[in-house]
Structures are given as structure tokens and as C-alpha cells.
Enzyme design. Sequence first.
Site, PDB file in Angstrom:
ATOM      1  CD  GLU A  38      -2.441  -1.558   2.557  1.00 63.36           C
ATOM      2  OE1 GLU A  38      -2.017  -0.975   3.570  1.00 63.36           O
ATOM      3  OE2 GLU A  38      -3.241  -2.512   2.608  1.00 63.36           O
ATOM      4  CD  GLU A  69      -3.873  -4.687   4.707  1.00 64.80           C
ATOM      5  OE1 GLU A  69      -5.056  -5.033   4.521  1.00 64.80           O
ATOM      6  OE2 GLU A  69      -3.552  -3.532   5.042  1.00 64.80           O
ATOM      7  CG  PHE A  92       1.229   1.022  10.816  1.00 68.04           C
ATOM      8  CD1 PHE A  92       1.694   1.771  11.897  1.00 68.04           C
ATOM      9  CD2 PHE A  92       0.763   1.699   9.702  1.00 68.04           C
ATOM     10  CE1 PHE A  92       1.699   3.165  11.856  1.00 68.04           C
ATOM     11  CE2 PHE A  92       0.765   3.086   9.651  1.00 68.04           C
ATOM     12  CZ  PHE A  92       1.238   3.827  10.737  1.00 68.04           C
ATOM     13  CG  ASP A  94       0.554  -1.821  15.031  1.00 66.35           C
ATOM     14  OD1 ASP A  94       0.507  -1.685  16.251  1.00 66.35           O
ATOM     15  OD2 ASP A  94       1.519  -1.408  14.336  1.00 66.35           O
ATOM     16  CG  PHE A  95      -2.227  -2.424   9.428  1.00 71.01           C
ATOM     17  CD1 PHE A  95      -2.590  -1.802  10.617  1.00 71.01           C
ATOM     18  CD2 PHE A  95      -1.938  -1.621   8.334  1.00 71.01           C
ATOM     19  CE1 PHE A  95      -2.654  -0.414  10.719  1.00 71.01           C
ATOM     20  CE2 PHE A  95      -2.012  -0.235   8.427  1.00 71.01           C
ATOM     21  CZ  PHE A  95      -2.363   0.372   9.614  1.00 71.01           C
ATOM     22  CG  HIS A 138      -1.814   2.872  13.877  1.00 71.13           C
ATOM     23  ND1 HIS A 138      -3.087   2.775  14.368  1.00 71.13           N
ATOM     24  CD2 HIS A 138      -1.943   2.883  12.527  1.00 71.13           C
ATOM     25  CE1 HIS A 138      -3.951   2.734  13.376  1.00 71.13           C
ATOM     26  NE2 HIS A 138      -3.285   2.795  12.235  1.00 71.13           N
TER      27      HIS A 138
END
Lengths: 342, 324
Positions: A38, A69, A92, A94-95, A138
Site C-alpha cells: 500500500e 492485505e 504497520f 499492527d495490521f 499503530h
Amino acid sequence: MALTATEAGTRKLSTAKAMVEGIAQEMERDPSIFVMGEDVGAYGGIFSSTTGLLERFGKDRVIDTPISETAFLGLATGAATEGMRPIVELMFVDFFGVAMDQIYNHMAKIHFESGGNVKVPLVLMTAVGGGYSDGAQHSQCLWGTFAHLPGMKVVVPSNPADAKGLMIAAIRDDNPVIYMFHKGVMGLPWMAKNPRAIGTVPEGDYQVPIGSASVVRAGKDVTIVTLSLSVHHCLDVAEELAQEGISCEVIDLRSLVPLDRRTVLESVGKTGRMVVVDEDYQSFGLSGELAAIVAETDPGMLRRPLARVAVPDVPIPYSRPLEQAVLPTHSRIAAAIRKTVA
Amino acid sequence: MDPKVKVELYRTMVLIRSFEETILQHYHADKSPAWDIGAGLIPGEMHLSAGQEPVAAGICANLTASDAITATHRPHHLAIAHGVRMEALAAEIFGRETGLGKGRGGHMHLFDPGTHFSCSGIIAEGLPPALGQAFAFQRRGLPNVVVAVTGEGAANQGAFHESLNLAALWKLPVVFVVEDNDWAISVPRTASTAVPSNAARAAAYGIPGERVENNDVEEVWRVAKGAIKRARSGDGPTLIEVHTVRLWGHFEGDAQAYRNDLEEAKAHDPIEVYAGLLAREGVLDTKGAAKIKEECTKEVASAIDFAKTSPLPDPAGALQYVFA
């Protein structure tokens, strides 16, 4: 990596630019490499991990994806099984929750499940870490999560020269390599400056071997085992404590999988004391793993109880004083070292 | 339609059924009197494909070994129809060192790089890697395509929709095939899916969608042929749903107490239906069908023998193949 001053030169780059240079040199060498994720194209990566690649290599090799993703991480895996060498960015870490099945059930397991018949050579690069009030979704490091699951190598550079050398090594590796870069070491113009985020980087192609830690400061009283942005905090603290007569040896792990156990054990064997500084959550993670390695090797190696400076088991808070209270900051690291050597 | 193709479709279906019947027999042979899923020559879960042969036969007759296919947790019919070596397939199911994955994968995790065959035990999650194979073919200018197969239950997963969107956006050479066997384990499609046909979902991604009714092998063959041709010529993906049937349990040991359609399903066994059609058309008589059955039985027996006489992996190798 041992470079002479002449080989290393004097040219300085930020960690972000060093990463990009490593990617670009590899893309010149090998047409099967492409970059996908992205905002990796015109934007150049939210954390500048791909700046300039689109202009240089074009949209067929530097590819912006939809916010999907699962689809594009899985696509990278499939392309790798057919002999391409994808570099794919998860913006990130976190994703990871929206696509973890593709990571740990597919990317990480296909080589094993195929009895070694199918290789998955890819680099999954992802931004980690907090310290700038980005809140609980994040700001995480989560390297312990990836290192826990078999089948992925995990590298965590702390400085520009390692960032380039580890990137080249990751690209050339025939396995999935999770490349975790801390936003705080990238040298971004829009985030607090870390003086070591800009450093000397050799111009040619070189690899930092995956699985090799680096003793970034030699000392005799206590071993500080750390990685990523915390390396810089630890070096600052070590310098300060030297004034008090405490001699710290600081180890930058650089890789979690494989883990350079020998460098850790040799140092702890020498100092008899260990402090682990880890920006990931404390329980069931890297700091416990290092304690176990020492205890399994020789419980008598430690002359004093070890100390852990990690994120206590709480989500990363938003508000500055709260976030600073849970991160491995200067004062927490210094207190832990003083207690360990007392 | 060329009678030779018809006979080939029939033969593939019979070969698959012979294989599944033999696995079924071996799977249950040593799990009694006290049922233990982990016991016996073939341990673990076993999802067999009886009834779904028309999907595999109809699609794979249009593929070459340079094309890729990815299957689900119920993968044997597609592996056999695509030409995966049956001996290595059987050996993997028996957990042998000579298996496709040297016993590391098992029946839901089969990989054969020679025929670009793969499968995944996670619902809908085999689709994203299939996009990657298609991406590699496209970027290298190869004429090959990928067929990504999944079940009707999977069409409600996020991975399904992300994959359709991305494949359509980049015009990847993929054909998505949904095997609608009416049942997501015990949940009927009427209780899981808001639309009567998953083919209708193709419209959401601007690609053609077609549904094949009645488990009709010739119709699968015809529709797949068009979609594969379209993918091969660079026009992008197609979504096909085939209304097929699951004749046996979701996995072996599933008593299927929840099913009220079993008698009806068994009355429409696609192999018997097709044998009847070919006989009426004068393409294949009873004698010809019996000969095919005999040949297939022999081929399967030889593969099973190979598997059973192959060595089990040495426990000393349990840590192998984590990394290349």
C-alpha cells in the site's frame, strides 16, 4: 560484516535511504524482484521505505495495491512459489491481524508442508514501534509473535548500514524473511531525530548475515541484550553509566530468527549479569526466551538476577506520559542496570 | 462434443472414485471397534470427494501440466484429474517419506511443483496464493492460467472477495471455481448465503459469472473451456459456480444426521448418470465402462501398494524443511 574504513567510506545515509539503496541494487541485479504494497509507489512508502523506486523501476515492478492485505500478501507467496522474489510491505505490523492466515499458515508453512519441494523466497517488510503517540493499534513491535511461529526468519535492523546489509541478505534468502524496521530509526524528517538514524553506509553490495548479532559496545560488568530503536537508548545509557564506573556490553541482536545464542552466552558468561531491553510486550516473548537460553545453558552463569525492561502487559497508551511510562525509556533502562550491578 | 473427450471425462471420474473408495476402505479398516481418528494406516481428518468428480474432470480436461490449480481441504479429485502422480499422492495420505510432502503435509496440504498443484486447508485462503501464481505467469508473458477452486462456504470469506477484486483489477489469468455441494459441514447454503447463486457475485467485480446446474460434467467442461480461454488470452478472470453434490460426510466419521437430501443425492450419482447418458448416446457400452473401471481399479491398487510399502519418515528428520 567487517569493513575497513576505506571500504566503508564516509558517505552517510538515513536508515530509510539505506534500505531503499539495498532494494534498488538488488532490483538492478535480479529482474524477478518486485515491490508491492500500500502506497509504495508514488508516495514512496509511508515510512520512506520505497522512496524513488517507482521512478526508477516503473509501475510493473513497484506496485501499489488495494487495501487487501490478505490478497496481496498471499499473492506474494504464490508468486514466490513460481520463482519470483517479491518484496511486500505491510504498512504497520499492527495490521497483521487482517492477513495473518496468509503469513503463518501459508507463507511460513508451504516449504515445510511440501517436504522442501516448494520454496517461498520473499521479504515481508513492515514498520514497528511507538513513542510518537500513535495509540494501541499503530505502535506495537510484535516481533516476538512472528519469531514464535516456525518458518519465518525475522530481522530487525537498528541502523543504516545494517538496514542495507540485512535487506540484501533477506532478498537473497530462499525463505520468507520478516524485515521489521522501527519508525524511530528510519531518519524521517517528521519524527523525533535519532542521531544514529543517519550513518555511514558502504556503496557497494554487501550482506549482513541473518542470525548474527553485533556487540555494539564492549564492556565487562553487565550484558545488555537489545534490538531496534532500544539499541540507541541502551548506548546512550551505557555512555552515561560509564561516568559512574559501570561498564556495559551492549548486544544488538539484529536477527531474532535465527537467534545468535552464542554471542549472548559468551557475553553473559563474561559479565555474569544480563539486562534485556525489548520494546515488545514482556510476557511470553523475547526477554523470557533469552532468560530461558541462559538458564538452560548454565543457571550458574548469572551472578545476579536478570532484569527485563519491556512493555508491561498493557496495550500501548495514546497520551504521552502514559506511553512514555510503558516504553523502555532511558530512565527505566538505567534503573534496571544499576539494580543488576549493585 | 468429441466422443473421445466424453470417454476421457468418464474415465477421469471413475479413476477419482476408485481412488476415494480405496482410501475410504483403508481409512476405516483399522479404526474399529473403538473409533480413534488418530489411529490406523491413515490417521487424521479425511475429506473425500465422492460426488464432486464432474468438477475436477470437466475443468482439468482443459488444462496442461504448465497450468496451475489450487484446491481446498477436499483436494484428491482435483489432484488426480490434474495429473499429480497418484503414487506420491497416495504415499502422502499414508504419511510416507515418498509422499508429495515427504509426510510433512498430509491430505489437506499437497504440493506438486511439477504440475503446479497446491491446496490449502483453510477456507478461501488458497485463493490469494493462486493470484500470485497467475501474477508470475502474467509478468513473465507465459500463456499459463491458474484455476482457483473453493467451496460455496468459502464465498462468504473476506479472502474470496479480496481475491476476486484484485484479480479483476489486474486482469490476472485466473478462473475461480466454486464447488457448491450445498453443505458447509452441516450448514446448508440457504442458511449461509444471501444470494441464490455465487456466480451473481461476479457482477460486483465486473467479471463474467456462470453457474452450472445438475453436476453436469459436460457443461462444466464447456464453461471451463470458455473461461480458461478467456484467461489465457489476457481478458482476465471468470467466476464459475458448479452445483455439485457431496455424497459422503464432510469428513469420514461424520454421521450426517443433519442431512435430509442424502437419498436424493445418491439417486443422482454423477458417475452413474453419465454412464447412462454415454450408453444411450452409443458412446460407451456396459462392456466398455467395465473395462475402464477395471483399468482404474488396477492403477489405484498399484498406487496404494506403493504407498503402503513405502517407508515412514524417520523421526530423526522431524525438524527438517522448516527452512530452505
